[in-house]
Design a protein around this motif. Structure first.
Motif, short mmCIF file in Angstrom:
data_model
loop_
_atom_site.label_atom_id
_atom_site.label_comp_id
_atom_site.label_asym_id
_atom_site.label_seq_id
_atom_site.Cartn_x
_atom_site.Cartn_y
_atom_site.Cartn_z
N ILE A 1 0.84 -1.20 0.00
CA ILE A 1 0.00 0.00 0.00
C ILE A 1 0.87 1.25 0.00
O ILE A 1 0.60 2.21 -0.73
CB ILE A 1 -0.95 -0.02 1.21
CG1 ILE A 1 -2.01 -1.11 1.03
CG2 ILE A 1 -1.63 1.34 1.40
CD1 ILE A 1 -2.88 -1.33 2.25
N ASN A 2 1.95 1.21 0.79
CA ASN A 2 2.85 2.36 0.85
C ASN A 2 3.57 2.58 -0.47
O ASN A 2 3.83 3.72 -0.87
CB ASN A 2 3.87 2.17 1.98
CG ASN A 2 4.57 3.46 2.37
OD1 ASN A 2 4.03 4.56 2.16
ND2 ASN A 2 5.75 3.34 2.92
N ILE A 3 3.89 1.50 -1.17
CA ILE A 3 4.53 1.61 -2.49
C ILE A 3 3.62 2.38 -3.45
O ILE A 3 4.06 3.29 -4.15
CB ILE A 3 4.86 0.20 -3.05
CG1 ILE A 3 6.07 -0.38 -2.32
CG2 ILE A 3 5.12 0.26 -4.56
CD1 ILE A 3 6.34 -1.84 -2.67
N VAL A 4 2.35 2.01 -3.48
CA VAL A 4 1.41 2.67 -4.39
C VAL A 4 1.18 4.13 -3.97
O VAL A 4 1.22 5.05 -4.79
CB VAL A 4 0.08 1.91 -4.45
CG1 VAL A 4 -0.95 2.68 -5.29
CG2 VAL A 4 0.29 0.52 -5.03
N LYS A 5 0.96 4.35 -2.68
CA LYS A 5 0.71 5.70 -2.18
C LYS A 5 1.89 6.62 -2.48
O LYS A 5 1.71 7.74 -2.97
CB LYS A 5 0.45 5.66 -0.68
CG LYS A 5 -0.88 5.09 -0.28
CD LYS A 5 -0.97 4.84 1.21
CE LYS A 5 -0.73 6.09 2.02
NZ LYS A 5 -0.87 5.83 3.48
#
Length: 224
Positions: free
Chosen positions: A28-32
């Motif tokens: 999720i952090n990668i996408v955000k």
């Protein structure tokens, strides 16, 4: 609307990623963080080395989720179109007048995606800005036919087909519903881009102006 979107999960083609980003906090952090960086620097200047530094991880950890930045851009694009499709469905679900339903869909397409109601707590305006600037790069390349065959653009095409059906419902004799639908969806991005970078090439310099332009186009085209 907010409650309906609060648990929204867009069914994105699994071939776009190696590991589902929504399966972990790192994913999720990668996408955000990708959305933040691409919005700030553009896809050309973006790379996994910069992303790894931003999230305090390693490039190898990012490659466990995405094969390359092109696939990541396609994932982000699919996320955008999935949210927009859901918003169109929700906003038009209880409408019975065909023209009013079409115009509500039009208005919704020009709105900001409600990304904070998904796993990716990012600013919807950033996601829209990325699509305005970068989406054309996602499919204007030599491998687009292979990627289309693999279903990478299925959500985008499904939304266009949904809008085309609304157009046909307004005027069953109109022969160009698919072309008009794709024109509207492309315009929901391109007119904003023109307003930002080529001011004199458009008269639509706000969401309201854009809606009024396409409303005028649709009503005159479909009811004349």
């Amino acid at each position: 609307m907010h409650n309906l979107l609060s648990n929204l999960r867009v069914d994105i083609n699994s071939n776009l990623y190696l590991k589902d980003p929504e399966s972990s906090s790192l994913g999720i952090n990668i996408v955000k963080s990708s959305i933040d960086l691409i919005d700030l620097h553009g896809i050309e200047e973006f790379n996994f080395k910069k992303l790894a530094k931003e999230i305090g991880s390693t490039e190898s950890s990012i490659y466990r989720y995405f094969e390359n930045k092109h696939r990541l851009l396609l994932y982000i694009s699919s996320l955008y179109w999935g949210i927009m499709e859901f918003q169109v469905v929700v906003q038009t679900s209880n409408m019975f007048d065909d023209m009013e339903k079409l115009l509500k869909a039009l208005e919704t397409l020009f709105s900001t995606p409600q990304t904070k109601c998904t796993s990716f707590q990012v600013e919807g305006q950033k996601l829209r800005h990325i699509l305005n600037s970068e989406f054309v790069k996602a499919y204007h390349h030599k491998l687009v036919d292979e990627e289309n065959e693999a279903g990478y653009f299925s959500i985008y095409k499904r939304l266009s087909s949904r809008l085309s059906g609304m157009i046909a419902a307004v005027n069953t004799n109109y022969r160009y519903s698919n072309s008009l639908s794709s024109l509207i969806i492309e315009g929901s991005l391109n007119q904003f881009f023109l307003s930002e970078h080529f001011h004199n090439l458009t008269d639509c310099h706000s969401k309201d102006n854009l809606y009024l332009f396409y409303k005028d186009l649709l009503t005159k085209t479909l009811t004349s």
